[in-house]
Design a protein around this motif. Structure first.
Motif, short mmCIF file in Angstrom:
data_model
loop_
_atom_site.label_atom_id
_atom_site.label_comp_id
_atom_site.label_asym_id
_atom_site.label_seq_id
_atom_site.Cartn_x
_atom_site.Cartn_y
_atom_site.Cartn_z
N LEU A 75 7.98 51.04 29.47
CA LEU A 75 8.72 49.98 28.46
C LEU A 75 9.87 50.88 27.82
CD1 LEU A 75 5.57 48.97 26.76
CD2 LEU A 75 6.83 47.68 28.45
N GLN A 76 10.85 50.39 27.30
CA GLN A 76 11.99 51.08 26.37
C GLN A 76 11.77 49.99 25.31
OE1 GLN A 76 15.67 51.04 28.44
NE2 GLN A 76 15.19 52.93 29.45
N ILE A 77 11.60 50.75 23.90
CA ILE A 77 11.43 50.19 22.98
C ILE A 77 12.36 50.64 21.73
CG2 ILE A 77 9.76 49.69 20.94
CD1 ILE A 77 7.46 50.11 22.97
N ALA A 78 13.05 49.75 21.05
CA ALA A 78 13.99 50.42 19.79
C ALA A 78 13.20 49.76 18.78
CB ALA A 78 15.09 49.83 20.07
N ALA A 79 12.64 50.40 17.64
CA ALA A 79 12.06 50.16 16.23
C ALA A 79 13.15 50.06 15.42
CB ALA A 79 11.00 50.75 15.96
#
Length: 85
Positions: A75-79
């Motif tokens: 996964l790639q996640i931007a918070a």
């Protein structure tokens, strides 16, 4: 992700090139995460992210069955930054 349970022997891969995660005009923390477990464990993890109070961009870049009912999801996640009120 429910389809994952029936396709653990298959691989799903992002073939469109690198994915841009995040927005340069909005502060964010960017993560690359590898989640492993049963298909239902991964599905539950994604559901938890979906119901998070934090604003997130989430991209599943790869899903692989590893045998015995297990799977790995990359996964790639931007918070995104959320200022205090």
């Amino acid at each position: 992700m429910q389809a994952l349970a029936g396709q653990l022997g298959d691989t799903i891969t992002n073939t469109s090139g690198p994915i841009e995660v995040g927005n340069p005009s909005i502060p964010s923390l960017d993560y690359e995460v590898s989640a492993s477990g049963s298909a239902s464990d991964i599905e539950a993890f994604l559901a938890d992210l979906y119901h998070s109070q934090r604003l997130l961009d989430l991209y599943v870049t790869d899903v692989k069955g590893t045998g015995g009912g297990a799977a790995v999801a990359d996964l790639q996640i931007a918070a995104y930054y959320q200022p205090a009120n």
